[in-house]
Design an enzyme around this catalytic site. Sequence first.
Site, PDB file in Angstrom:
ATOM      1  N   ARG A 145       0.821  -1.237   0.000  1.00 24.04           N
ATOM      2  CA  ARG A 145       0.000   0.000   0.000  1.00 24.04           C
ATOM      3  C   ARG A 145       0.852   1.284   0.000  1.00 24.04           C
ATOM      4  O   ARG A 145       0.476   2.289   0.604  1.00 24.04           O
ATOM      5  CB  ARG A 145      -0.943   0.039   1.212  1.00 24.04           C
ATOM      6  N   SER A 192     -10.802  -1.421   3.852  1.00 29.07           N
ATOM      7  CA  SER A 192      -9.897  -1.562   5.000  1.00 29.07           C
ATOM      8  C   SER A 192      -9.427  -0.174   5.410  1.00 29.07           C
ATOM      9  O   SER A 192      -8.872   0.551   4.592  1.00 29.07           O
ATOM     10  CB  SER A 192      -8.654  -2.382   4.635  1.00 29.07           C
ATOM     11  N   GLU A 217      -4.600   3.153   6.246  1.00 31.69           N
ATOM     12  CA  GLU A 217      -4.517   2.998   4.795  1.00 31.69           C
ATOM     13  C   GLU A 217      -5.255   4.181   4.148  1.00 31.69           C
ATOM     14  O   GLU A 217      -4.831   4.730   3.137  1.00 31.69           O
ATOM     15  CB  GLU A 217      -5.183   1.672   4.405  1.00 31.69           C
TER      16      GLU A 217
HETATM   17  N1  EPU Z   1     -10.597 -11.777  10.556  1.00 29.27           N
HETATM   18  C1  EPU Z   1     -11.236 -11.893  11.765  1.00 29.27           C
HETATM   19  N2  EPU Z   1     -12.174 -10.959  12.104  1.00 29.27           N
HETATM   20  C2  EPU Z   1     -12.489  -9.920  11.281  1.00 29.27           C
HETATM   21  C3  EPU Z   1     -11.821  -9.807  10.050  1.00 29.27           C
HETATM   22  C4  EPU Z   1     -10.875 -10.744   9.699  1.00 29.27           C
HETATM   23  O1  EPU Z   1     -10.988 -12.814  12.529  1.00 29.27           O
HETATM   24  O2  EPU Z   1     -13.338  -9.115  11.651  1.00 29.27           O
HETATM   25  C5  EPU Z   1      -9.599 -12.787  10.169  1.00 29.27           C
HETATM   26  C6  EPU Z   1     -10.099 -13.653   9.034  1.00 29.27           C
HETATM   27  O3  EPU Z   1     -10.831 -14.734   9.477  1.00 29.27           O
HETATM   28  C7  EPU Z   1      -8.823 -14.046   8.345  1.00 29.27           C
HETATM   29  C8  EPU Z   1      -7.928 -12.850   8.531  1.00 29.27           C
HETATM   30  O4  EPU Z   1      -8.460 -12.123   9.635  1.00 29.27           O
HETATM   31  O5  EPU Z   1      -8.244 -15.145   9.018  1.00 29.27           O
HETATM   32  C9  EPU Z   1      -7.774 -11.980   7.300  1.00 29.27           C
HETATM   33  O6  EPU Z   1      -9.004 -11.455   6.830  1.00 29.27           O
HETATM   34  P1  EPU Z   1      -9.288 -11.214   5.262  1.00 29.27           P
HETATM   35  O7  EPU Z   1      -8.883 -12.389   4.467  1.00 29.27           O
HETATM   36  O8  EPU Z   1     -10.682 -10.729   5.188  1.00 29.27           O
HETATM   37  O9  EPU Z   1      -8.291 -10.137   4.748  1.00 29.27           O
HETATM   38  P2  EPU Z   1      -7.755  -8.774   5.341  1.00 29.27           P
HETATM   39  O10 EPU Z   1      -6.374  -8.993   5.763  1.00 29.27           O
HETATM   40  O11 EPU Z   1      -8.696  -8.206   6.310  1.00 29.27           O
HETATM   41  C10 EPU Z   1      -6.820  -7.796   3.092  1.00 29.27           C
HETATM   42  C11 EPU Z   1      -6.819  -6.434   2.428  1.00 29.27           C
HETATM   43  C12 EPU Z   1      -8.126  -6.207   1.691  1.00 29.27           C
HETATM   44  C13 EPU Z   1      -8.291  -7.312   0.668  1.00 29.27           C
HETATM   45  C14 EPU Z   1      -8.309  -8.667   1.402  1.00 29.27           C
HETATM   46  C15 EPU Z   1      -8.401  -9.824   0.454  1.00 29.27           C
HETATM   47  C16 EPU Z   1      -5.421  -5.052   3.823  1.00 29.27           C
HETATM   48  C17 EPU Z   1      -5.366  -3.951   4.829  1.00 29.27           C
HETATM   49  N3  EPU Z   1      -6.636  -5.411   3.430  1.00 29.27           N
HETATM   50  O12 EPU Z   1      -7.819  -7.778   4.098  1.00 29.27           O
HETATM   51  O13 EPU Z   1      -8.047  -4.971   1.016  1.00 29.27           O
HETATM   52  O14 EPU Z   1      -9.489  -7.153  -0.083  1.00 29.27           O
HETATM   53  O15 EPU Z   1      -7.089  -8.802   2.165  1.00 29.27           O
HETATM   54  O16 EPU Z   1      -7.171 -10.036  -0.171  1.00 29.27           O
HETATM   55  O17 EPU Z   1      -4.381  -5.542   3.406  1.00 29.27           O
HETATM   56  C18 EPU Z   1      -8.566  -2.649   1.112  1.00 29.27           C
HETATM   57  O18 EPU Z   1      -7.359  -2.467   0.985  1.00 29.27           O
HETATM   58  O19 EPU Z   1      -9.405  -1.696   1.218  1.00 29.27           O
HETATM   59  C19 EPU Z   1      -9.036  -4.018   1.172  1.00 29.27           C
HETATM   60  C20 EPU Z   1     -10.316  -4.314   1.364  1.00 29.27           C
END
Ligand code: EPU
Length: 344
Positions: free
Chosen positions: A166, A242, A339
């Site tokens: 990012r 995010s 972000e």
């Molecule tokens: N999780 C929880 N509780 C929550 C949210 C997530 O326990 O409320 C756990 C999930 O179960 C999972 C882990 O956290 O084990 C990761 O969650 P997720 O796969 O939803 O991905 P993320 O890390 O929250 C990132 C990007 C997103 C992108 C997704 C999919 C960042 C900051 N965010 O989210 O990007 O769509 O991966 O690849 O890196 C954005 O940048 O606006 C965005 C949405």
Amino acid sequence: MLKILTDIKLSSFNTFKTGGNARFFCNVETESELIEAVSFAKENNLKFYVIGNGSNILIGEDDFLGLVIKLSIKGIEIESRDKDITILSSCAGENFDDLITFSIDNNLFGIENLWNIPGTVGASVVQNIGAYGVEIKDFIFSVEGIDINNFKKFNLKKENCDFEYRESVFKKNKNLIITKVFLKLNNSFFSNIEYISLKEYFSKQAVQIGKGELKVGDIIKAVEEIRRNKLPDWRVLGTAGSFFKNPIITEEKYTELLLKYPDLPKYNAKIGFVKIPLGFVIDKMCGLKNFRLGQVGLYEKQSLIIVNYGGAKFSEINSFANIIEEKVFEKIKIKIEREVENIF
Ligand code: EPU
């Protein structure tokens, strides 16, 4: 001739739906209009901001006394094609989904995992967007634009764009305005479903889709469904996706956290470091699932997302985010980064 409008309500130009009025506002559709707009601001000693679709910004509630430039330069072209790779150019004001659609229509692949991210192509590069195992930097060849310090054109090869998670040179140096992006796409489709949620989605579909038979349309459908189930619809609720970055911490720190939270997931990062999901930290480690104050809250299905449930102002969202930052620090002694960018 560029049309400069006055007293325009900014809440219609960002997905968080905040902001006061812009004293001056213009929509630029060509490079020369961009130069005209910046010259107008400089001649009148006005501050100015360039925005795309406004999907990753949080705008202050006071009226902005400068110029907001909405960059809407359009056009996508195939530049050159060899056996395996095609170079395609997209102007910065194109919608990212339109770029993906154009690529697929022309049998060009690689960026399909980034489907349904609201935003323009220019902003996607500033931010180095990423989702489901793909970052836009993986497909960048070069980036063209105007350095508004001297109005000279630049063309930076990918290696000189300082891409990181990012991050990019364009995020740090606001004088470099992107007008066109050159992408290097594959002429053949290889599915990339290593990311856990895609893997899970396709393992459930195993009966319908045999091994090696995945088509690009299957990826689009999967990403669309996963996103629909996890992210709020920005057309309905105020949000910028995010709100924070996932923290990158040392392996030692991760081992220390695992003692107390054995389920804490991790993703690869540079040697000696790991990336941890902040959604998990906020939800499971800080116990903040569904935390809400007035019209601002964490999205029920993903705690990394802050939602404006209606009428919340910049100051309310900003203080809410400060509280989350403090609570995470209290709990795990990590300073998290945003972000979403505050503007004005
Ligand atoms: N999780 C929880 N509780 C929550 C949210 C997530 O326990 O409320 C756990 C999930 O179960 C999972 C882990 O956290 O084990 C990761 O969650 P997720 O796969 O939803 O991905 P993320 O890390 O929250 C990132 C990007 C997103 C992108 C997704 C999919 C960042 C900051 N965010 O989210 O990007 O769509 O991966 O690849 O890196 C954005 O940048 O606006 C965005 C949405």
